[in-house]
Scaffold this motif. Structure first.
Motif, PDB file in Angstrom:
ATOM      1  N   THR A  16      -7.898   1.088  -3.671  1.00  0.00           N
ATOM      2  CA  THR A  16      -6.546   0.523  -3.605  1.00  0.00           C
ATOM      3  C   THR A  16      -6.356  -0.264  -2.318  1.00  0.00           C
ATOM      4  O   THR A  16      -5.782  -1.365  -2.342  1.00  0.00           O
ATOM      5  CB  THR A  16      -5.491   1.646  -3.705  1.00  0.00           C
ATOM      6  OG1 THR A  16      -5.698   2.368  -4.910  1.00  0.00           O
ATOM      7  CG2 THR A  16      -4.088   1.085  -3.667  1.00  0.00           C
ATOM      8  N   ILE A  17      -6.832   0.279  -1.192  1.00  0.00           N
ATOM      9  CA  ILE A  17      -6.717  -0.433   0.088  1.00  0.00           C
ATOM     10  C   ILE A  17      -7.434  -1.780  -0.005  1.00  0.00           C
ATOM     11  O   ILE A  17      -6.906  -2.805   0.430  1.00  0.00           O
ATOM     12  CB  ILE A  17      -7.296   0.400   1.251  1.00  0.00           C
ATOM     13  CG1 ILE A  17      -6.482   1.675   1.468  1.00  0.00           C
ATOM     14  CG2 ILE A  17      -7.321  -0.418   2.539  1.00  0.00           C
ATOM     15  CD1 ILE A  17      -7.103   2.643   2.456  1.00  0.00           C
ATOM     16  N   PHE A  37       0.810  -1.213   0.000  1.00  0.00           N
ATOM     17  CA  PHE A  37       0.000   0.000   0.000  1.00  0.00           C
ATOM     18  C   PHE A  37       0.847   1.269   0.000  1.00  0.00           C
ATOM     19  O   PHE A  37       0.444   2.290  -0.545  1.00  0.00           O
ATOM     20  CB  PHE A  37      -0.943   0.019   1.201  1.00  0.00           C
ATOM     21  CG  PHE A  37      -1.770   1.268   1.280  1.00  0.00           C
ATOM     22  CD1 PHE A  37      -2.680   1.564   0.270  1.00  0.00           C
ATOM     23  CD2 PHE A  37      -1.635   2.155   2.330  1.00  0.00           C
ATOM     24  CE1 PHE A  37      -3.442   2.723   0.325  1.00  0.00           C
ATOM     25  CE2 PHE A  37      -2.388   3.303   2.388  1.00  0.00           C
ATOM     26  CZ  PHE A  37      -3.299   3.592   1.386  1.00  0.00           C
ATOM     27  N   SER A  38       2.023   1.215   0.563  1.00  0.00           N
ATOM     28  CA  SER A  38       2.871   2.391   0.721  1.00  0.00           C
ATOM     29  C   SER A  38       3.034   3.224  -0.551  1.00  0.00           C
ATOM     30  O   SER A  38       2.870   4.445  -0.501  1.00  0.00           O
ATOM     31  CB  SER A  38       4.237   1.976   1.272  1.00  0.00           C
ATOM     32  OG  SER A  38       4.977   3.104   1.631  1.00  0.00           O
ATOM     33  N   VAL A  88      -5.384  -4.202  -2.074  1.00  0.00           N
ATOM     34  CA  VAL A  88      -4.204  -4.652  -1.337  1.00  0.00           C
ATOM     35  C   VAL A  88      -4.633  -5.658  -0.269  1.00  0.00           C
ATOM     36  O   VAL A  88      -3.980  -6.695  -0.088  1.00  0.00           O
ATOM     37  CB  VAL A  88      -3.441  -3.456  -0.714  1.00  0.00           C
ATOM     38  CG1 VAL A  88      -2.385  -3.933   0.258  1.00  0.00           C
ATOM     39  CG2 VAL A  88      -2.815  -2.597  -1.812  1.00  0.00           C
ATOM     40  N   LYS A  89      -5.736  -5.368   0.421  1.00  0.00           N
ATOM     41  CA  LYS A  89      -6.238  -6.287   1.449  1.00  0.00           C
ATOM     42  C   LYS A  89      -6.524  -7.660   0.838  1.00  0.00           C
ATOM     43  O   LYS A  89      -6.102  -8.688   1.373  1.00  0.00           O
ATOM     44  CB  LYS A  89      -7.510  -5.726   2.094  1.00  0.00           C
ATOM     45  CG  LYS A  89      -8.129  -6.684   3.112  1.00  0.00           C
ATOM     46  CD  LYS A  89      -9.483  -6.237   3.546  1.00  0.00           C
ATOM     47  CE  LYS A  89     -10.493  -6.649   2.498  1.00  0.00           C
ATOM     48  NZ  LYS A  89     -11.881  -6.518   2.913  1.00  0.00           N
ATOM     49  N   LEU A  90      -7.219  -7.679  -0.284  1.00  0.00           N
ATOM     50  CA  LEU A  90      -7.547  -8.946  -0.939  1.00  0.00           C
ATOM     51  C   LEU A  90      -6.292  -9.686  -1.377  1.00  0.00           C
ATOM     52  O   LEU A  90      -6.211 -10.918  -1.289  1.00  0.00           O
ATOM     53  CB  LEU A  90      -8.486  -8.714  -2.114  1.00  0.00           C
ATOM     54  CG  LEU A  90      -9.881  -8.219  -1.761  1.00  0.00           C
ATOM     55  CD1 LEU A  90     -10.689  -7.873  -3.000  1.00  0.00           C
ATOM     56  CD2 LEU A  90     -10.616  -9.238  -0.890  1.00  0.00           C
ATOM     57  N   ARG A  91      -5.308  -8.944  -1.831  1.00  0.00           N
ATOM     58  CA  ARG A  91      -4.038  -9.539  -2.245  1.00  0.00           C
ATOM     59  C   ARG A  91      -3.338 -10.193  -1.060  1.00  0.00           C
ATOM     60  O   ARG A  91      -2.804 -11.298  -1.163  1.00  0.00           O
ATOM     61  CB  ARG A  91      -3.150  -8.458  -2.877  1.00  0.00           C
ATOM     62  CG  ARG A  91      -1.811  -8.925  -3.304  1.00  0.00           C
ATOM     63  CD  ARG A  91      -1.890  -9.604  -4.637  1.00  0.00           C
ATOM     64  NE  ARG A  91      -0.537  -9.910  -5.053  1.00  0.00           N
ATOM     65  CZ  ARG A  91      -0.244 -10.875  -5.876  1.00  0.00           C
ATOM     66  NH1 ARG A  91      -1.201 -11.579  -6.404  1.00  0.00           N
ATOM     67  NH2 ARG A  91       0.977 -11.115  -6.198  1.00  0.00           N
ATOM     68  N   VAL A  92      -3.340  -9.504   0.084  1.00  0.00           N
ATOM     69  CA  VAL A  92      -2.702 -10.046   1.281  1.00  0.00           C
ATOM     70  C   VAL A  92      -3.458 -11.283   1.769  1.00  0.00           C
ATOM     71  O   VAL A  92      -2.840 -12.292   2.142  1.00  0.00           O
ATOM     72  CB  VAL A  92      -2.636  -8.978   2.399  1.00  0.00           C
ATOM     73  CG1 VAL A  92      -2.187  -9.592   3.725  1.00  0.00           C
ATOM     74  CG2 VAL A  92      -1.681  -7.859   1.994  1.00  0.00           C
TER      75      VAL A  92
END
Length: 153
Positions: free
Chosen positions: A143-144, A129-130, A147-151
């Protein structure tokens, strides 16, 4: 001379029970790791909701920084750890049948792995996310979520 006897003992007295023992132990372990996943999901969803309400990039940074401390927040991690405490009861039976000792060590190591998993999740989230923090604020919530789904994947 001992090898044959040990192999026979394992084959007759332990191996037939391994599958059922593993299944029994995996219940609490799996539910503990599922709870870690749910906690991460819930915390990131709260960050998304807060950002959508405020649209404040400074507050978003504070929330992400706070997320980084999640693995060390014993109050929030406690429900995850409690799921694994069910192993205490399950392992008592193994202790008498198979002379399994150090039950507390097994539980503690499992909880340590849960904490490590959360550390890895929040670190990966922060790293992915950075670069997006400087993006258009209209796209940040999306985007968050990505990224959450990716993690979680």
């Amino acid at each position: 001379s001992v090898s044959e006897l040990a192999q026979k003992c394992c084959t007759e007295n332990i191996q037939p029970f391994l599958t059922s023992i593993l299944e029994e132990l995996m219940g609490p372990v799996s539910s503990g790791f599922t709870e870690v996943r749910s906690l991460f999901d819930k915390e990131v969803n709260e960050i998304i909701q807060d950002f959508q309400k405020t649209n404040d990039m400074t507050r978003l940074k504070e929330n992400v920084d706070q997320l980084m401390t999640l693995p060390f927040n014993s109050v929030k991690m406690e429900p995850c750890y409690l799921k694994v405490n069910l192993l205490q009861e399950l392992l008592q039976d193994l202790k008498s049948r198979f002379k399994v000792y150090h039950i507390d060590f097994v539980i503690q190591r499992t909880q340590n792995f849960m904490q490590e998993l959360m550390e890895n999740a929040v670190y990966t989230f922060e790293q992915l996310f950075s670069p997006s923090r400087q993006a258009d604020s209209a796209k940040v919530a999306t985007t968050i979520e990505k990224v959450k789904l990716r993690v979680l994947k």
